[in-house]
Motif scaffolding. Sequence first.
Motif, PDB file in Angstrom:
ATOM      1  N   ARG A  43       9.187  -8.451   6.822  1.00  0.00           N
ATOM      2  CA  ARG A  43       8.975  -7.277   7.662  1.00  0.00           C
ATOM      3  C   ARG A  43      10.272  -6.569   8.042  1.00  0.00           C
ATOM      4  O   ARG A  43      10.251  -5.381   8.350  1.00  0.00           O
ATOM      5  CB  ARG A  43       8.196  -7.669   8.919  1.00  0.00           C
ATOM      6  CG  ARG A  43       6.756  -8.095   8.609  1.00  0.00           C
ATOM      7  CD  ARG A  43       6.150  -8.917   9.749  1.00  0.00           C
ATOM      8  NE  ARG A  43       6.184  -8.196  10.995  1.00  0.00           N
ATOM      9  CZ  ARG A  43       5.248  -7.329  11.378  1.00  0.00           C
ATOM     10  NH1 ARG A  43       4.216  -7.107  10.605  1.00  0.00           N
ATOM     11  NH2 ARG A  43       5.351  -6.694  12.516  1.00  0.00           N
ATOM     12  N   LEU A  69       9.672  -3.001   9.772  1.00  0.00           N
ATOM     13  CA  LEU A  69       8.583  -3.201  10.728  1.00  0.00           C
ATOM     14  C   LEU A  69       9.118  -4.080  11.856  1.00  0.00           C
ATOM     15  O   LEU A  69       8.605  -4.068  12.970  1.00  0.00           O
ATOM     16  CB  LEU A  69       7.376  -3.866  10.064  1.00  0.00           C
ATOM     17  CG  LEU A  69       6.482  -2.958   9.221  1.00  0.00           C
ATOM     18  CD1 LEU A  69       5.326  -3.732   8.626  1.00  0.00           C
ATOM     19  CD2 LEU A  69       5.962  -1.779  10.024  1.00  0.00           C
ATOM     20  N   MET A 109       3.954  -2.471   0.822  1.00  0.00           N
ATOM     21  CA  MET A 109       3.738  -3.724   1.547  1.00  0.00           C
ATOM     22  C   MET A 109       2.279  -4.116   1.499  1.00  0.00           C
ATOM     23  O   MET A 109       1.394  -3.289   1.719  1.00  0.00           O
ATOM     24  CB  MET A 109       4.187  -3.575   3.001  1.00  0.00           C
ATOM     25  CG  MET A 109       3.975  -4.834   3.812  1.00  0.00           C
ATOM     26  SD  MET A 109       5.367  -5.133   4.903  1.00  0.00           S
ATOM     27  CE  MET A 109       5.029  -6.811   5.418  1.00  0.00           C
ATOM     28  N   PHE A 154      -0.371  -6.889   3.113  1.00  0.00           N
ATOM     29  CA  PHE A 154      -0.466  -7.803   4.249  1.00  0.00           C
ATOM     30  C   PHE A 154      -1.490  -8.905   3.978  1.00  0.00           C
ATOM     31  O   PHE A 154      -2.418  -8.733   3.194  1.00  0.00           O
ATOM     32  CB  PHE A 154      -0.916  -7.040   5.503  1.00  0.00           C
ATOM     33  CG  PHE A 154      -0.005  -5.921   5.911  1.00  0.00           C
ATOM     34  CD1 PHE A 154       0.970  -6.108   6.875  1.00  0.00           C
ATOM     35  CD2 PHE A 154      -0.131  -4.655   5.346  1.00  0.00           C
ATOM     36  CE1 PHE A 154       1.799  -5.067   7.266  1.00  0.00           C
ATOM     37  CE2 PHE A 154       0.700  -3.616   5.727  1.00  0.00           C
ATOM     38  CZ  PHE A 154       1.672  -3.820   6.692  1.00  0.00           C
ATOM     39  N   ASN A 175      -5.449  -4.916   6.036  1.00  0.00           N
ATOM     40  CA  ASN A 175      -5.147  -3.728   6.849  1.00  0.00           C
ATOM     41  C   ASN A 175      -5.499  -2.412   6.164  1.00  0.00           C
ATOM     42  O   ASN A 175      -4.769  -1.429   6.272  1.00  0.00           O
ATOM     43  CB  ASN A 175      -3.669  -3.696   7.243  1.00  0.00           C
ATOM     44  CG  ASN A 175      -3.303  -4.826   8.172  1.00  0.00           C
ATOM     45  OD1 ASN A 175      -4.187  -5.512   8.688  1.00  0.00           O
ATOM     46  ND2 ASN A 175      -2.028  -5.043   8.382  1.00  0.00           N
ATOM     47  N   LEU A 176      -6.623  -2.399   5.449  1.00  0.00           N
ATOM     48  CA  LEU A 176      -7.087  -1.098   4.922  1.00  0.00           C
ATOM     49  C   LEU A 176      -7.525  -0.245   6.099  1.00  0.00           C
ATOM     50  O   LEU A 176      -8.005  -0.764   7.106  1.00  0.00           O
ATOM     51  CB  LEU A 176      -8.248  -1.307   3.954  1.00  0.00           C
ATOM     52  CG  LEU A 176      -7.874  -1.997   2.648  1.00  0.00           C
ATOM     53  CD1 LEU A 176      -9.109  -2.190   1.782  1.00  0.00           C
ATOM     54  CD2 LEU A 176      -6.820  -1.201   1.884  1.00  0.00           C
ATOM     55  N   ARG A 203      -3.242   0.907  -2.994  1.00  0.00           N
ATOM     56  CA  ARG A 203      -2.752   1.851  -1.990  1.00  0.00           C
ATOM     57  C   ARG A 203      -1.228   1.860  -1.960  1.00  0.00           C
ATOM     58  O   ARG A 203      -0.601   2.923  -1.889  1.00  0.00           O
ATOM     59  CB  ARG A 203      -3.298   1.460  -0.612  1.00  0.00           C
ATOM     60  CG  ARG A 203      -2.774   2.317   0.526  1.00  0.00           C
ATOM     61  CD  ARG A 203      -3.405   1.974   1.847  1.00  0.00           C
ATOM     62  NE  ARG A 203      -2.995   0.649   2.336  1.00  0.00           N
ATOM     63  CZ  ARG A 203      -3.381   0.139   3.506  1.00  0.00           C
ATOM     64  NH1 ARG A 203      -4.205   0.827   4.284  1.00  0.00           N
ATOM     65  NH2 ARG A 203      -2.974  -1.052   3.870  1.00  0.00           N
ATOM     66  N   ALA A 204      -0.628   0.683  -2.055  1.00  0.00           N
ATOM     67  CA  ALA A 204       0.836   0.613  -2.058  1.00  0.00           C
ATOM     68  C   ALA A 204       1.396   1.178  -3.362  1.00  0.00           C
ATOM     69  O   ALA A 204       2.387   1.918  -3.354  1.00  0.00           O
ATOM     70  CB  ALA A 204       1.286  -0.834  -1.860  1.00  0.00           C
ATOM     71  N   GLY A 223      -2.532  -4.053  12.990  1.00  0.00           N
ATOM     72  CA  GLY A 223      -2.360  -3.975  11.528  1.00  0.00           C
ATOM     73  C   GLY A 223      -2.605  -2.572  10.988  1.00  0.00           C
ATOM     74  O   GLY A 223      -1.992  -2.163  10.002  1.00  0.00           O
ATOM     75  N   GLN A 224      -3.493  -1.811  11.650  1.00  0.00           N
ATOM     76  CA  GLN A 224      -3.783  -0.449  11.192  1.00  0.00           C
ATOM     77  C   GLN A 224      -2.543   0.436  11.306  1.00  0.00           C
ATOM     78  O   GLN A 224      -2.194   1.166  10.385  1.00  0.00           O
ATOM     79  CB  GLN A 224      -4.938   0.148  12.015  1.00  0.00           C
ATOM     80  CG  GLN A 224      -6.261  -0.558  11.811  1.00  0.00           C
ATOM     81  CD  GLN A 224      -6.876  -0.219  10.458  1.00  0.00           C
ATOM     82  OE1 GLN A 224      -7.014   0.932  10.081  1.00  0.00           O
ATOM     83  NE2 GLN A 224      -7.226  -1.253   9.702  1.00  0.00           N
ATOM     84  N   GLU A 277       0.537  -0.651  11.572  1.00  0.00           N
ATOM     85  CA  GLU A 277       1.593  -1.192  10.713  1.00  0.00           C
ATOM     86  C   GLU A 277       1.409  -0.747   9.273  1.00  0.00           C
ATOM     87  O   GLU A 277       2.371  -0.363   8.601  1.00  0.00           O
ATOM     88  CB  GLU A 277       1.598  -2.723  10.785  1.00  0.00           C
ATOM     89  CG  GLU A 277       2.182  -3.228  12.075  1.00  0.00           C
ATOM     90  CD  GLU A 277       2.479  -4.713  12.033  1.00  0.00           C
ATOM     91  OE1 GLU A 277       1.923  -5.419  11.168  1.00  0.00           O
ATOM     92  OE2 GLU A 277       3.265  -5.164  12.879  1.00  0.00           O
ATOM     93  N   ALA A 278       0.163  -0.796   8.807  1.00  0.00           N
ATOM     94  CA  ALA A 278      -0.085  -0.364   7.427  1.00  0.00           C
ATOM     95  C   ALA A 278       0.245   1.121   7.283  1.00  0.00           C
ATOM     96  O   ALA A 278       0.802   1.552   6.274  1.00  0.00           O
ATOM     97  CB  ALA A 278      -1.535  -0.630   7.044  1.00  0.00           C
ATOM     98  N   ARG A 319       2.457   2.866   9.024  1.00  0.00           N
ATOM     99  CA  ARG A 319       3.908   3.042   9.000  1.00  0.00           C
ATOM    100  C   ARG A 319       4.488   2.516   7.700  1.00  0.00           C
ATOM    101  O   ARG A 319       5.375   3.127   7.108  1.00  0.00           O
ATOM    102  CB  ARG A 319       4.540   2.312  10.189  1.00  0.00           C
ATOM    103  CG  ARG A 319       4.335   3.028  11.512  1.00  0.00           C
ATOM    104  CD  ARG A 319       5.200   2.413  12.589  1.00  0.00           C
ATOM    105  NE  ARG A 319       4.690   1.106  12.982  1.00  0.00           N
ATOM    106  CZ  ARG A 319       5.447   0.118  13.434  1.00  0.00           C
ATOM    107  NH1 ARG A 319       6.735   0.282  13.547  1.00  0.00           N
ATOM    108  NH2 ARG A 319       4.910  -1.026  13.784  1.00  0.00           N
ATOM    109  N   ALA A 320       3.966   1.371   7.249  1.00  0.00           N
ATOM    110  CA  ALA A 320       4.523   0.751   6.041  1.00  0.00           C
ATOM    111  C   ALA A 320       4.363   1.650   4.822  1.00  0.00           C
ATOM    112  O   ALA A 320       5.148   1.583   3.891  1.00  0.00           O
ATOM    113  CB  ALA A 320       3.859  -0.605   5.789  1.00  0.00           C
ATOM    114  N   ILE A 321       3.352   2.507   4.846  1.00  0.00           N
ATOM    115  CA  ILE A 321       3.136   3.332   3.655  1.00  0.00           C
ATOM    116  C   ILE A 321       3.891   4.653   3.729  1.00  0.00           C
ATOM    117  O   ILE A 321       3.862   5.465   2.801  1.00  0.00           O
ATOM    118  CB  ILE A 321       1.628   3.538   3.423  1.00  0.00           C
ATOM    119  CG1 ILE A 321       1.364   3.853   1.963  1.00  0.00           C
ATOM    120  CG2 ILE A 321       1.075   4.629   4.321  1.00  0.00           C
ATOM    121  CD1 ILE A 321       0.024   3.468   1.495  1.00  0.00           C
TER     122      ILE A 321
END
Lengths: 258, 222
Positions: free
Chosen positions: A61, A66, A97, A99, A103-104, A165-166, B121-122, B124-125, B127-129
């Motif tokens: 992370r 993150l 990333m 997880f 976290n969809l 998605r990534a 997690g929502q 975080e995902a 931001r991560a993308i």
Amino acid sequence: MTEVSVAEEDAVATDELVVLKSVNKHFGALHVLQDIDLTIARGEVVVVIGPSGSGKSTLCRTINRLETVDSGTITIDGRPLPQEGRELARLRADVGMVFQSFNLFAHKTVLENVTLAQIKVRRANKQQAQEKARALLDRVGVGAQADKYPAQLSGGQQQRVAIARALAMDPKVMLFDEPTSALDPEMINEVLEVMQQLARDGMTMIVVTHEMGFARSAADRVVFMADGRIVEQAVPEQFFSNPRSDRAKDFLSKILHH
Amino acid sequence: MFDFLEGYDVLGAFWTTVQLTALSAVGSLVWGTLLAGMRVSPVPLMRGFGTAYVNIVRNIPLTVIIVFSSLGLADIFGVTMGASDDFKLQGFRLAVLSLSAYTAAFVCEAIRSGINTVPVGQAEAARAIGLSFSQSLRLIVLPQAFRAVIAPLANVLIALTKNTTVAAAIGVAEAATLMKTMLENEAQTIAVGALFALGFVVLTLPTGLLLGWVGKRMAVKR
Ligand SMILES: Nc1ncnc2c1ncn2[C@@H]1O[C@H](COP(=O)(O)OP(=O)(O)OP(=O)(O)O)[C@@H](O)[C@H]1O
Ligand SMILES: [Mg+2]
């Protein structure tokens, strides 16, 4: 292996894609990352293993910020991680990333999950984004689920959508934090197969996992962490058959006996 | 039987109440959403401002805020809301400003509690993308928080409707002001009281019912 030599020729300076130098991080009194030095080359697949609480997720992370670090530097493709803001968002788009808990986006369809950032971050037009999304969903084997919502999919399907998605952002490197730990056993392989294919296609990958089969067959290197430190790293064959540190021996004897 | 109504503009007074409520609702929803954004923002200064604002404003009695806006803002600092000649209009606008500023603190907290129901997690995902903070909030978190926000928000809006009566303190001719006049002049005090109570129920009931209905239709599948 001709691709490798080509990559070496035109990219000597940029051969190191992810570089961590003396990275330290605390959670209060807990020193979770202690003087981490780690370099990941372009196209390399690195598996990170270690006991629970050793800092593997935290390490992952920090690479897309993150989690912030207390000291040390992290560079991606030669550029240091930016502070909060637009720059950071742009960098994160280059670092995919995946997880443990998928976290969809729960309120978006599978297709929208894969098109959203293409449109909002990469400024792709909707039609191009959808074409690319469908191609990626086909590639990970969930093309038929495009119009469903995440909750209607199995865990294995959701995780493959998360990978698509990534990938839709054309990331330079992909981070996986225990991508199969939340899955029922019969779904683990469908996700690992997608990851194996990615590795064969030359994607740079950092994978936290306890799937030794994946580490043996897909990884170029295994990094073993314990108590916030990198204790040992080696090619998989050597690490699994002949670990040098006592911590690694101890850890392997515990997980391989199952 | 209803002759005590003669000579009073009850509907007009309630119309002022409705206007106060509607304008303040819009103002407080906008400002409250911005405050909620600040309270979950990664920038410490914004978080600090949002927290300080909410904790100060919601702990001051509304009457004090309204009276201050009239005596302090208007009389001392000359903030007349573009109506320096028209005392009535000035009072009305100051009341809207005060009600918005006050209610925004509660809107902020309602939205923030809704945001807290969305799994981390929502965000975080998102931001991560590569989505920016405001994109994550607008596209991912707030739409999912909305359902959880509806019920507390309905309470805030109902409270706002009733709080408009405090505008009487600075002479805005809304329902409570008229009620006071009528109670002083008419013998049927119980009937007058009942009339105004009914009026407020008629105003607030649909808010609760409508938002409850919207909330049920907004389910996020998980
Ligand atoms: N946000 C946090 N606040 C405080 N402590 C944390 C936080 N996140 C992790 N920790 C602690 O930091 C340590 C390392 O956590 P981390 O999640 O990186 O371990 P891990 O190696 O991924 O473990 P696991 O195999 O269980 O996933 C743990 O002791 C954990 O309790
Ligand atoms: Mg972990």
